[in-house]
Design a protein around this motif. Structure first.
Motif, PDB file in Angstrom:
ATOM      1  N   PHE A  32     -94.967 -16.752  25.057  1.00 40.63           N
ATOM      2  CA  PHE A  32     -95.277 -17.695  23.983  1.00 40.63           C
ATOM      3  C   PHE A  32     -95.900 -16.965  22.798  1.00 40.63           C
ATOM      4  CE2 PHE A  32     -98.962 -20.070  22.234  1.00 40.63           C
ATOM      5  CZ  PHE A  32     -98.273 -21.017  21.484  1.00 40.63           C
ATOM      6  N   GLN A  33     -96.934 -16.199  23.068  1.00 39.57           N
ATOM      7  CA  GLN A  33     -97.638 -15.500  21.995  1.00 39.57           C
ATOM      8  C   GLN A  33     -96.729 -14.484  21.304  1.00 39.57           C
ATOM      9  OE1 GLN A  33    -101.883 -14.358  22.329  1.00 39.57           O
ATOM     10  NE2 GLN A  33    -101.082 -12.285  22.192  1.00 39.57           N
ATOM     11  N   LYS A  34     -95.963 -13.751  22.071  1.00 42.74           N
ATOM     12  CA  LYS A  34     -95.058 -12.742  21.496  1.00 42.74           C
ATOM     13  C   LYS A  34     -94.042 -13.385  20.557  1.00 42.74           C
ATOM     14  CE  LYS A  34     -91.691  -9.259  22.891  1.00 42.74           C
ATOM     15  NZ  LYS A  34     -90.978  -8.666  24.019  1.00 42.74           N
ATOM     16  N   VAL A  35     -93.437 -14.472  20.996  1.00 40.92           N
ATOM     17  CA  VAL A  35     -92.418 -15.150  20.193  1.00 40.92           C
ATOM     18  C   VAL A  35     -93.019 -15.731  18.915  1.00 40.92           C
ATOM     19  CG1 VAL A  35     -90.857 -17.151  20.129  1.00 40.92           C
ATOM     20  CG2 VAL A  35     -90.868 -15.640  22.123  1.00 40.92           C
ATOM     21  N   ILE A  36     -94.110 -16.452  19.040  1.00 40.81           N
ATOM     22  CA  ILE A  36     -94.718 -17.083  17.861  1.00 40.81           C
ATOM     23  C   ILE A  36     -95.195 -16.022  16.876  1.00 40.81           C
ATOM     24  CG2 ILE A  36     -96.540 -18.606  17.000  1.00 40.81           C
ATOM     25  CD1 ILE A  36     -94.344 -20.051  18.660  1.00 40.81           C
ATOM     26  N   LEU A  37     -95.875 -14.994  17.365  1.00 41.12           N
ATOM     27  CA  LEU A  37     -96.387 -13.955  16.461  1.00 41.12           C
ATOM     28  C   LEU A  37     -95.263 -13.174  15.797  1.00 41.12           C
ATOM     29  CD1 LEU A  37     -99.564 -12.602  18.279  1.00 41.12           C
ATOM     30  CD2 LEU A  37     -99.437 -14.029  16.231  1.00 41.12           C
ATOM     31  N   SER A  38     -94.115 -13.052  16.451  1.00 37.54           N
ATOM     32  CA  SER A  38     -92.992 -12.364  15.798  1.00 37.54           C
ATOM     33  C   SER A  38     -92.523 -13.149  14.578  1.00 37.54           C
ATOM     34  CB  SER A  38     -91.833 -12.143  16.777  1.00 37.54           C
ATOM     35  OG  SER A  38     -91.181 -13.359  17.087  1.00 37.54           O
ATOM     36  N   TYR A  39     -92.516 -14.469  14.653  1.00 41.31           N
ATOM     37  CA  TYR A  39     -92.155 -15.290  13.490  1.00 41.31           C
ATOM     38  C   TYR A  39     -93.238 -15.230  12.422  1.00 41.31           C
ATOM     39  CZ  TYR A  39     -88.036 -17.273  15.656  1.00 41.31           C
ATOM     40  OH  TYR A  39     -86.800 -17.438  16.217  1.00 41.31           O
ATOM     41  N   VAL A  40     -94.496 -15.244  12.851  1.00 45.40           N
ATOM     42  CA  VAL A  40     -95.602 -15.179  11.895  1.00 45.40           C
ATOM     43  C   VAL A  40     -95.530 -13.865  11.114  1.00 45.40           C
ATOM     44  CG1 VAL A  40     -98.115 -14.995  11.684  1.00 45.40           C
ATOM     45  CG2 VAL A  40     -97.126 -16.695  13.220  1.00 45.40           C
ATOM     46  N   LYS A  41     -95.318 -12.773  11.811  1.00 46.05           N
ATOM     47  CA  LYS A  41     -95.328 -11.454  11.173  1.00 46.05           C
ATOM     48  C   LYS A  41     -94.093 -11.206  10.319  1.00 46.05           C
ATOM     49  CE  LYS A  41     -98.250  -9.375  14.651  1.00 46.05           C
ATOM     50  NZ  LYS A  41     -98.330  -8.514  15.829  1.00 46.05           N
ATOM     51  N   GLU A  42     -92.952 -11.771  10.707  1.00 48.82           N
ATOM     52  CA  GLU A  42     -91.706 -11.485  10.001  1.00 48.82           C
ATOM     53  C   GLU A  42     -91.422 -12.419   8.836  1.00 48.82           C
ATOM     54  OE1 GLU A  42     -88.424 -11.210  12.672  1.00 48.82           O
ATOM     55  OE2 GLU A  42     -89.483  -9.801  13.972  1.00 48.82           O
ATOM     56  N   THR A  43     -91.599 -13.715   9.044  1.00 44.35           N
ATOM     57  CA  THR A  43     -91.078 -14.630   8.038  1.00 44.35           C
ATOM     58  C   THR A  43     -91.987 -15.765   7.623  1.00 44.35           C
ATOM     59  OG1 THR A  43     -90.045 -15.977   9.746  1.00 44.35           O
ATOM     60  CG2 THR A  43     -88.683 -14.279   8.752  1.00 44.35           C
ATOM     61  N   ALA A  44     -92.794 -16.250   8.517  1.00 41.66           N
ATOM     62  CA  ALA A  44     -93.411 -17.540   8.239  1.00 41.66           C
ATOM     63  C   ALA A  44     -94.907 -17.443   8.023  1.00 41.66           C
ATOM     64  CB  ALA A  44     -93.143 -18.497   9.398  1.00 41.66           C
TER      65      ALA A  44
END
Length: 114
Positions: A32-44
């Motif tokens: 969960f954390q890995k997936v959400i943080l990947s979006y936070v860091k990349e695009t959102a």
């Protein structure tokens, strides 16, 4: 073995919305954390976590929410969390309800996101 957490993602009004259901616990937290943080860091920088269908959240799940909130804040973003009674009760037990910006509905979260 069953998957304890499932979810979908949608983009609405330049905001990433994650609809989650199941259990946010020690087993599901790393992914969960890995997936959400990947979006936070990349695009959102505008994130809504819809936890209204979460059946259970433990201290690992709470820790992940805090880490995600801190990362979003560091990036000058906005994180809103749509809660349910069970999640709200768990969050209030550790006095994090204001820090995590709990909302009662997706509409309320969308209205309040900056």
């Amino acid at each position: 073995m069953t998957v304890s957490l499932r979810g979908t993602r949608e983009v609405r009004n330049n905001c990433q919305i994650f609809h989650l259901l199941g259990q946010l616990d020690a087993f599901s937290e790393p992914t969960f954390q890995k997936v959400i943080l990947s979006y936070v860091k990349e695009t959102a920088n505008k994130i809504i976590l819809d936890l209204s269908q979460i059946d259970f959240i433990d201290s690992s799940g709470l820790g992940a929410l805090v880490r995600i909130a801190k990362q979003v804040s560091t990036m000058k973003g906005d994180l809103q969390i749509v809660s349910n009674a069970r999640v709200t009760q768990t969050v209030k037990m550790v006095r994090l309800e204001k820090f995590l910006k709990l909302k009662n509905s997706l509409d309320e979260a969308l209205k309040d996101i900056s």
